[in-house]
Design a protein around this motif. Structure first.
Motif, PDB file in Angstrom:
ATOM      1  N   ARG A   3     -14.756 -11.523  -0.636  1.00  0.00           N
ATOM      2  CA  ARG A   3     -15.296 -10.241  -1.052  1.00  0.00           C
ATOM      3  C   ARG A   3     -16.786 -10.328  -1.398  1.00  0.00           C
ATOM      4  NH1 ARG A   3     -11.727  -7.234  -5.298  1.00  0.00           N
ATOM      5  NH2 ARG A   3     -10.276  -7.648  -3.652  1.00  0.00           N
ATOM      6  N   LYS A 114     -11.626  -5.351   5.264  1.00  0.00           N
ATOM      7  CA  LYS A 114     -10.885  -5.104   4.023  1.00  0.00           C
ATOM      8  C   LYS A 114      -9.401  -5.392   4.190  1.00  0.00           C
ATOM      9  CE  LYS A 114     -13.678  -3.640   0.760  1.00  0.00           C
ATOM     10  NZ  LYS A 114     -13.743  -4.306  -0.551  1.00  0.00           N
ATOM     11  N   HIS A 115      -8.926  -5.288   5.413  1.00  0.00           N
ATOM     12  CA  HIS A 115      -7.492  -5.445   5.666  1.00  0.00           C
ATOM     13  C   HIS A 115      -7.163  -6.703   6.443  1.00  0.00           C
ATOM     14  CE1 HIS A 115      -7.869  -1.203   4.551  1.00  0.00           C
ATOM     15  NE2 HIS A 115      -6.658  -1.354   4.070  1.00  0.00           N
ATOM     16  N   ALA A 131      -1.815   2.401  10.775  1.00  0.00           N
ATOM     17  CA  ALA A 131      -2.806   2.021   9.755  1.00  0.00           C
ATOM     18  C   ALA A 131      -3.355   3.251   9.033  1.00  0.00           C
ATOM     19  CB  ALA A 131      -3.949   1.238  10.398  1.00  0.00           C
ATOM     20  N   CYS A 134      -2.209   5.523   4.966  1.00  0.00           N
ATOM     21  CA  CYS A 134      -2.735   4.792   3.799  1.00  0.00           C
ATOM     22  C   CYS A 134      -1.733   4.739   2.652  1.00  0.00           C
ATOM     23  CB  CYS A 134      -4.013   5.430   3.275  1.00  0.00           C
ATOM     24  SG  CYS A 134      -5.152   6.029   4.534  1.00  0.00           S
ATOM     25  N   CYS A 137       1.073   2.035   1.639  1.00  0.00           N
ATOM     26  CA  CYS A 137       0.799   0.810   0.861  1.00  0.00           C
ATOM     27  C   CYS A 137       0.013   1.107  -0.403  1.00  0.00           C
ATOM     28  CB  CYS A 137       0.017  -0.187   1.700  1.00  0.00           C
ATOM     29  SG  CYS A 137       0.804  -0.610   3.262  1.00  0.00           S
ATOM     30  N   HIS A 138      -0.916   2.044  -0.316  1.00  0.00           N
ATOM     31  CA  HIS A 138      -1.752   2.381  -1.482  1.00  0.00           C
ATOM     32  C   HIS A 138      -1.058   3.517  -2.236  1.00  0.00           C
ATOM     33  CE1 HIS A 138      -5.168  -0.103  -0.220  1.00  0.00           C
ATOM     34  NE2 HIS A 138      -4.929   0.326   0.996  1.00  0.00           N
ATOM     35  N   PHE A 146      -7.646   2.986  -4.621  1.00  0.00           N
ATOM     36  CA  PHE A 146      -7.175   1.957  -3.694  1.00  0.00           C
ATOM     37  C   PHE A 146      -7.205   0.583  -4.335  1.00  0.00           C
ATOM     38  CE2 PHE A 146      -8.608   5.558  -1.241  1.00  0.00           C
ATOM     39  CZ  PHE A 146      -7.616   5.692  -0.270  1.00  0.00           C
TER      40      PHE A 146
END
Ligand code: HEC
Ligand code: HEC
Length: 165
Positions: A3, A114-115, A131, A134, A137-138, A146
């Protein structure tokens, strides 16, 4: 951590594209949530570049296999709103996009980075499907949040394991 490297590259440009909080900007026209949030999450404007938003908004009758047409006034208001808050970092642009192709925020360099820890199987899980889904998963995506601790991966998919309760 990976990151750190990413942050250095992004720091100069649109700070909002960096964050784990991507709330819908307060000046959104009402039609944005009502229309653009009716089939999927109203996507955070910062995740695509202005030109790409204009491409999306210029072809709503042929919208990723769907018809998302709007009256011209709402269409223009939404387009202006999205362009105003669009991401300015080159990582959210699609320089390789072909004429006539619709841009996807899920294919930008930023999104992929990011993924990159999401295992391929997770995208194909029946609870996810795409994908662009969102909120699969979020868990706080609707609230524009997020954060890592709010993520729940579908089923028992490895890597990061977030158990369902
Ligand atoms: C009638 C349903 C519908 C409406 C209304 C709609 N969309 Fe979509 N949109 C879709 C579908 C279906 C997809 C493809 C999703 C997928 O591939 O999983 C999509 C995909 C997208 C994508 C690409 C997502 C990605 O994969 O990166 C963007 C950007 C987008 N929509 C923006 C908008 C905006 C802005 C509006 C409002 C003007 C809107 N959508 C309204 C159905 C709709
Ligand atoms: C299959 C599950 C999954 C889907 C679907 C998904 N994400 Fe993620 N997302 C993750 C994981 C896992 C991470 C990495 C978390 C981490 O390392 O902090 C992540 C990271 C992020 C981050 C970075 C958060 C931070 O801490 O910087 C953002 C923003 C984000 N996702 C937005 C989205 C958006 C917008 C969509 C839909 C267009 C989406 N995600 C779809 C699983 C998913």
């Amino acid at each position: 951590m990976k990151r750190t490297i990413l942050c250095l590259g992004l720091a100069a440009a649109s700070a909002s594209a960096l964050a784990d909080r991507l709330p819908i900007p307060a000046d959104a026209p009402p039609a944005f949530k009502a229309e653009c949030g009716s089939c999927h999450l109203p996507f955070p404007p910062a995740l695509l570049a202005a030109d790409d938003w204009r491409r999306v908004m210029g072809g709503l009758d042929k919208h990723y296999g769907d018809n998302a047409s709007l009256d011209e006034k709402s269409r223009r208001q939404i387009e202006e709103f999205l362009a105003r808050h669009a991401g300015s970092d080159r990582r959210v642009t699609r320089p390789d996009i072909k004429p006539g192709e619709l841009p996807r925020l899920t294919l930008t360099h930023w999104f992929r980075k990011k993924h990159d820890e999401v295992p391929a199987a997770a995208w194909k899980d029946k609870a996810v499907g795409s994908a662009a889904n969102c909120a699969a998963c979020h868990t706080k995506a609707e609230q524009g949040s997020f954060r890592e601790r709010e993520i729940r991966m579908p089923g028992n998919i490895g890597g990061r394991r977030h158990d369902r309760d």
